[in-house]
Design a protein around this motif. Structure first.
Motif, PDB file in Angstrom:
ATOM      1  N   ILE A 167       0.846  -1.204   0.000  1.00 31.30           N
ATOM      2  CA  ILE A 167       0.000   0.000   0.000  1.00 31.30           C
ATOM      3  C   ILE A 167       0.877   1.249   0.000  1.00 31.30           C
ATOM      4  O   ILE A 167       0.613   2.213  -0.719  1.00 31.30           O
ATOM      5  N   GLU A 168       1.935   1.215   0.786  1.00 32.94           N
ATOM      6  CA  GLU A 168       2.840   2.359   0.825  1.00 32.94           C
ATOM      7  C   GLU A 168       3.512   2.583  -0.531  1.00 32.94           C
ATOM      8  O   GLU A 168       3.715   3.718  -0.938  1.00 32.94           O
ATOM      9  N   VAL A 169       3.845   1.494  -1.212  1.00 26.53           N
ATOM     10  CA  VAL A 169       4.429   1.621  -2.552  1.00 26.53           C
ATOM     11  C   VAL A 169       3.441   2.329  -3.475  1.00 26.53           C
ATOM     12  O   VAL A 169       3.804   3.245  -4.215  1.00 26.53           O
ATOM     13  N   GLU A 170       2.167   1.936  -3.381  1.00 29.96           N
ATOM     14  CA  GLU A 170       1.147   2.559  -4.237  1.00 29.96           C
ATOM     15  C   GLU A 170       0.979   4.050  -3.913  1.00 29.96           C
ATOM     16  O   GLU A 170       0.883   4.876  -4.806  1.00 29.96           O
ATOM     17  N   TYR A 171       0.969   4.379  -2.617  1.00 25.86           N
ATOM     18  CA  TYR A 171       0.885   5.787  -2.202  1.00 25.86           C
ATOM     19  C   TYR A 171       2.055   6.575  -2.770  1.00 25.86           C
ATOM     20  O   TYR A 171       1.919   7.681  -3.259  1.00 25.86           O
ATOM     21  N   MET A 172       3.225   5.972  -2.652  1.00 28.85           N
ATOM     22  CA  MET A 172       4.451   6.649  -3.064  1.00 28.85           C
ATOM     23  C   MET A 172       4.450   6.882  -4.582  1.00 28.85           C
ATOM     24  O   MET A 172       4.846   7.943  -5.054  1.00 28.85           O
ATOM     25  N   LYS A 173       3.972   5.884  -5.337  1.00 31.21           N
ATOM     26  CA  LYS A 173       3.891   6.033  -6.795  1.00 31.21           C
ATOM     27  C   LYS A 173       2.973   7.203  -7.140  1.00 31.21           C
ATOM     28  O   LYS A 173       3.312   8.064  -7.951  1.00 31.21           O
ATOM     29  N   ARG A 174       1.799   7.222  -6.495  1.00 32.07           N
ATOM     30  CA  ARG A 174       0.822   8.292  -6.732  1.00 32.07           C
ATOM     31  C   ARG A 174       1.449   9.669  -6.427  1.00 32.07           C
ATOM     32  O   ARG A 174       1.311  10.625  -7.177  1.00 32.07           O
ATOM     33  N   ASN A 175       2.152   9.714  -5.310  1.00 33.91           N
ATOM     34  CA  ASN A 175       2.731  10.993  -4.887  1.00 33.91           C
ATOM     35  C   ASN A 175       3.835  11.477  -5.815  1.00 33.91           C
ATOM     36  O   ASN A 175       3.974  12.670  -6.048  1.00 33.91           O
ATOM     37  N   LEU A 176       4.633  10.553  -6.327  1.00 35.47           N
ATOM     38  CA  LEU A 176       5.697  10.960  -7.255  1.00 35.47           C
ATOM     39  C   LEU A 176       5.085  11.499  -8.547  1.00 35.47           C
ATOM     40  O   LEU A 176       5.558  12.493  -9.097  1.00 35.47           O
ATOM     41  N   LEU A 177       4.015  10.852  -9.023  1.00 35.45           N
ATOM     42  CA  LEU A 177       3.345  11.338 -10.234  1.00 35.45           C
ATOM     43  C   LEU A 177       2.730  12.716  -9.993  1.00 35.45           C
ATOM     44  O   LEU A 177       2.859  13.619 -10.817  1.00 35.45           O
ATOM     45  N   ASP A 178       2.081  12.881  -8.832  1.00 33.61           N
ATOM     46  CA  ASP A 178       1.494  14.184  -8.487  1.00 33.61           C
ATOM     47  C   ASP A 178       2.575  15.257  -8.389  1.00 33.61           C
ATOM     48  O   ASP A 178       2.389  16.388  -8.829  1.00 33.61           O
ATOM     49  N   GLU A 179       3.685  14.880  -7.789  1.00 33.50           N
ATOM     50  CA  GLU A 179       4.785  15.829  -7.619  1.00 33.50           C
ATOM     51  C   GLU A 179       5.290  16.310  -8.980  1.00 33.50           C
ATOM     52  O   GLU A 179       5.519  17.505  -9.189  1.00 33.50           O
ATOM     53  N   ALA A 180       5.432  15.362  -9.914  1.00 32.38           N
ATOM     54  CA  ALA A 180       5.894  15.724 -11.257  1.00 32.38           C
ATOM     55  C   ALA A 180       4.912  16.688 -11.926  1.00 32.38           C
ATOM     56  O   ALA A 180       5.313  17.673 -12.548  1.00 32.38           O
ATOM     57  N   ASP A 181       3.614  16.411 -11.760  1.00 26.78           N
ATOM     58  CA  ASP A 181       2.587  17.302 -12.331  1.00 26.78           C
ATOM     59  C   ASP A 181       2.688  18.699 -11.739  1.00 26.78           C
ATOM     60  O   ASP A 181       2.598  19.698 -12.452  1.00 26.78           O
ATOM     61  N   GLU A 182       2.839  18.733 -10.449  1.00 24.73           N
ATOM     62  CA  GLU A 182       2.891  20.016  -9.757  1.00 24.73           C
ATOM     63  C   GLU A 182       4.107  20.830 -10.207  1.00 24.73           C
ATOM     64  O   GLU A 182       4.005  22.032 -10.457  1.00 24.73           O
ATOM     65  N   LEU A 183       5.237  20.147 -10.343  1.00 25.05           N
ATOM     66  CA  LEU A 183       6.448  20.849 -10.782  1.00 25.05           C
ATOM     67  C   LEU A 183       6.275  21.400 -12.195  1.00 25.05           C
ATOM     68  O   LEU A 183       6.725  22.493 -12.507  1.00 25.05           O
ATOM     69  N   ARG A 184       5.591  20.631 -13.032  1.00 26.69           N
ATOM     70  CA  ARG A 184       5.376  21.083 -14.399  1.00 26.69           C
ATOM     71  C   ARG A 184       4.475  22.311 -14.413  1.00 26.69           C
ATOM     72  O   ARG A 184       4.720  23.265 -15.130  1.00 26.69           O
ATOM     73  N   ARG A 185       3.422  22.258 -13.591  1.00 25.87           N
ATOM     74  CA  ARG A 185       2.521  23.414 -13.505  1.00 25.87           C
ATOM     75  C   ARG A 185       3.269  24.648 -13.010  1.00 25.87           C
ATOM     76  O   ARG A 185       3.124  25.735 -13.548  1.00 25.87           O
ATOM     77  N   ASN A 186       4.098  24.455 -11.982  1.00 28.16           N
ATOM     78  CA  ASN A 186       4.856  25.589 -11.435  1.00 28.16           C
ATOM     79  C   ASN A 186       5.806  26.179 -12.454  1.00 28.16           C
ATOM     80  O   ASN A 186       5.963  27.390 -12.544  1.00 28.16           O
ATOM     81  N   SER A 187       6.452  25.312 -13.242  1.00 32.56           N
ATOM     82  CA  SER A 187       7.423  25.853 -14.191  1.00 32.56           C
ATOM     83  C   SER A 187       6.700  26.554 -15.336  1.00 32.56           C
ATOM     84  O   SER A 187       7.189  27.530 -15.889  1.00 32.56           O
TER      85      SER A 187
END
Ligand SMILES: [Zn+2]
Ligand SMILES: [Zn+2]
Length: 196
Positions: A167-187
């Motif tokens: 479950i933690e692996v799944e959370y972490m995968k989701r969070n890394l994808l969200d993080e990438a999206d957020e960074l793209r939006r910020n840039s």
């Protein structure tokens, strides 16, 4: 009401009435404290990917500031991998490289520490460039779901120093994808700002 008497609040998670000292202060909340007690918060965050990511980042920051970045032993243990973390191809003396999972040049501040290094083939390393690892996963055909899952697990486990659950692996995968999206939006926002 006596001013010196500690205020009591009921925790929304455990439903136990506790003194205000057992809640985090939060000015956005109506009573100025968090809706759940510190113990419940800790408990919840322990199984939450956001917490894992935050902890991994803090670890990188802390260790990245240290003078000694990587020991020979750490390097040797990294090199025991015989396939590329991103495409699974076998590694040889010729195509083997160490990739910074989080690029040193990016705003998310990858550090030059063992935890931020992974073994990758030369072709994946240069294809990934300074992109967020989750973005590279999304656009690389060879970076399969199985490889991505294995990668996220071993990356997280190395940084936080313990085995993590599925479950933690799944959370972490989701969070890394969200993080990438957020960074793209910020840039993008930054681009817009400089164009104006
Ligand atoms: Zn509670
Ligand atoms: Zn590769």
């Amino acid at each position: 009401m006596n001013e010196n008497q500690p205020k009591l609040f009921t925790c929304r998670s455990c439903k136990v009435e506790k003194s205000s000292a057992e809640f985090r202060k939060d000015s956005r909340m109506p009573y100025g404290v968090d809706y759940e007690c510190v113990d419940c918060r800790k408990c919840r965050r322990r199984t939450n990917g956001e917490y894992l990511l935050e902890r991994a980042r803090k670890y990188q920051k802390r260790k990245g500031d240290a003078v000694m970045h990587i020991t020979v032993n750490q390097l040797e243990s990294l090199l025991t991998n015989h396939s590329c973390s991103y495409c699974g191809d076998p590694l040889t003396d010729k195509n083997s490289t160490l990739d910074h999972v989080f690029s040193l040049s990016q705003s998310y501040g990858g550090a030059n520490i063992a935890g931020n290094l992974t073994q990758a083939c030369r072709s994946c390393n240069s294809a990934k460039g300074t992109d967020h690892v989750a973005d590279f996963y999304r656009r690389s055909d060879k970076f399969t779901l199985t490889l991505w899952t294995d990668f996220v697990r071993s990356y997280t486990e190395r940084l936080i120093g313990r085995a993590i659950t599925d479950i933690e692996v799944e959370y972490m995968k989701r969070n890394l994808l969200d993080e990438a999206d957020e960074l793209r939006r910020n840039s993008k926002r930054k681009d817009v700002a400089t164009n104006e």
